[in-house]
Design an enzyme around this catalytic site. Structure first.
Site, PDB file in Angstrom:
ATOM      1  N   LYS A  40       0.839  -1.208   0.000  1.00 56.45           N
ATOM      2  CA  LYS A  40       0.000   0.000   0.000  1.00 56.45           C
ATOM      3  C   LYS A  40       0.870   1.253   0.000  1.00 56.45           C
ATOM      4  CE  LYS A  40      -0.201  -0.079   5.079  1.00 56.45           C
ATOM      5  NZ  LYS A  40      -1.014  -0.476   6.249  1.00 56.45           N
ATOM      6  N   ARG A 138     -10.081   0.044  15.870  1.00 57.15           N
ATOM      7  CA  ARG A 138      -9.976   0.842  14.655  1.00 57.15           C
ATOM      8  C   ARG A 138     -10.894   0.152  13.656  1.00 57.15           C
ATOM      9  NH1 ARG A 138      -4.225   1.482  11.659  1.00 57.15           N
ATOM     10  NH2 ARG A 138      -4.995  -0.450  10.791  1.00 57.15           N
ATOM     11  N   TYR A 269      13.695  30.617   8.272  1.00 60.35           N
ATOM     12  CA  TYR A 269      12.518  31.337   8.767  1.00 60.35           C
ATOM     13  C   TYR A 269      12.570  31.546  10.280  1.00 60.35           C
ATOM     14  CZ  TYR A 269      10.056  30.467   4.318  1.00 60.35           C
ATOM     15  OH  TYR A 269       9.668  30.439   3.006  1.00 60.35           O
ATOM     16  N   MET A 317       9.607  24.222   2.877  1.00 61.63           N
ATOM     17  CA  MET A 317       8.885  23.293   2.017  1.00 61.63           C
ATOM     18  C   MET A 317       9.810  22.577   1.029  1.00 61.63           C
ATOM     19  SD  MET A 317       5.656  23.944  -0.529  1.00 61.63           S
ATOM     20  CE  MET A 317       4.624  24.634   0.750  1.00 61.63           C
TER      21      MET A 317
END
Ligand SMILES: *Cc1c(COP(=O)(O)O)cnc(C)c1O
Length: 390
Positions: A40, A138, A269, A317
């Site tokens: 997956k 779950r 930043y 990013m």
């Protein structure tokens, strides 16, 4: 084929298919049951099709994915091995999956009815694996819903609408022995669920419960199939254990800017980092969109010129800054961000610790912007090249 650097690339992920083959064989040798390889989420970020070819060659007999879209991608690529998918909407259109012979995990009566309807419509028998909640809370039917699910499934099976091929559940804490829910409690709940399945007239061919951690440490959970994910990719599923698995993923980048700054300079930043002395800063073009966790800001490190260099300030990013201290660097110097750890580079498990997460999240986070290149796995890569899939 020219290398990624010769093509002016910023970063590359290499996936060692021989390592995945080795891990598959190791897990198959440890398990007392056949191996379902969990591919997956693009094989945990490693590439679903190359990994699938490799694990099937190396001894896995089943494939597991979360969604039917993933299962159908396997079928469209010509994969004929048994596939189980387990996460579905109650009103999904199951027609294509049933026609493609994809086995379906089922946790509720609503899903079961929908699958039976779709099977009738397409004129094929759906193979289902009924999932019971043994404590994870779950997926899976809870104990009250379980009896009704069994009765209805048995009824539909008698009418030839579907085949109950499996009964299964998922463990919640196999890699963390002191954590809850305890494996023993889940095994007892599973045994009860199996007795109830027999009482309902069902005799499923496949009972399955184990994940990677349980495959390596809890033989009582192996039953008829083990579902292995993270261990295939070479990450030790039990913290602190070292059992011969080989990490398959390496993430490399290179410096795109190098500058000298004085002591006390704020970096990136919000200036969350200050240089402690005159420093060389190296800009590396991978950021959180590429899978370098922002939470690893001021904590993580990467290997440059044989030494670990700290991540200075906030990961952005698309980029991050390494502080090289008094060392020099050149444009284009290789930066090993993540790998098996053989040369001292950080591993997925270390990034996970820095980012307060698990290696699964680190590996699946390696972004689509990073090109993958496959090493080894001769047969797997050759076949894929023929199909133009790599
Ligand atoms: C993801 C998943 C696995 C694989 O778990 P690992 O801990 O990575 O081995 C097995 N079974 C199910 C149902 C899963 O969703």
């Amino acid at each position: 084929m020219t290398s990624w650097t010769a093509r002016g690339g910023l970063a590359e992920a290499t996936v060692d298919l021989d390592a995945i083959a080795h891990n598959t064989a190791l897990l198959a040798a440890r398990a007392t049951a056949p191996v379902l390889a969990v591919v997956k989420a693009d094989a945990f970020g490693h590439g679903m099709l190359p990994v699938t070819r490799t694990v099937l060659d190396a001894g896995a007999t089943w494939l597991g994915v979360a969604t039917n879209a993933e299962a159908l991608r396997l079928r469209e690529a010509g994969v004929t091995a048994p596939v189980l998918s387990w996460l579905h909407a109650h009103d999904e259109d199951f027609d294509a999956a049933i026609l493609a012979g994809v086995d379906l995990g089922v946790s509720s009566a609503e899903h079961l009815e929908r699958i039976a309807e779709c099977a009738t419509r397409v004129g094929a028998r759906a193979a289902v694996h009924l999932k019971v909640d043994t404590g994870l809370r779950r997926g899976g039917a809870d104990h009250t819903a379980w009896r009704a699910l069994l009765d209805r499934a048995a009824w539909l099976q008698r009418r030839g609408r579907l085949l109950v091929r499996g009964v299964w559940s998922h463990l919640g804490a196999a890699g963390a022995p002191a954590a809850s829910p305890p494996v023993g409690t889940q095994v007892r709940a599973f045994e009860l669920a199996l007795r109830e399945a027999r009482d309902a007239g069902l005799d499923p061919e496949l009972r399955h419960l184990a994940n990677s951690a349980a495959t390596l440490t809890e033989p009582a959970t192996h039953y008829d199939l083990v579902r292995v994910g993270i261990a295939l990719y070479g990450v030790e599923p039990v913290a602190g254990r070292s059992g011969g698995l080989r990490p398959a993923m390496t993430l490399r980048s290179r410096t795109v800017l190098v500058k000298k700054v004085p002591a006390g300079e704020g970096v990136s930043y919000e200036h969350r980092y200050r240089t402690s002395g005159e420093s060389t800063l190296a800009l590396v073009p991978v950021g959180f969109a590429d899978g370098v966790p922002r939470l690893a800001s001021n904590r993580g490190a990467a290997l440059l010129a044989g030494r670990r260099r700290p991540v200075a300030g906030l990961v952005a990013m698309d980029q991050l800054v390494l502080d090289l201290g008094r060392d020099e660097a050149n444009l284009g110097d290789e930066v090993l961000v993540l790998g098996p750890g053989d040369d001292g580079e950080p591993t997925a498990a270390e990034w996970a610790a820095w980012a307060e997460t698990n290696p699964h999240e680190v590996l699946t986070g390696i972004g689509a912007r990073i090109p993958r290149r496959y090493l080894g796995g001769a047969r797997a890569t050759r076949e894929l090249e023929e199909l133009s899939l790599v």
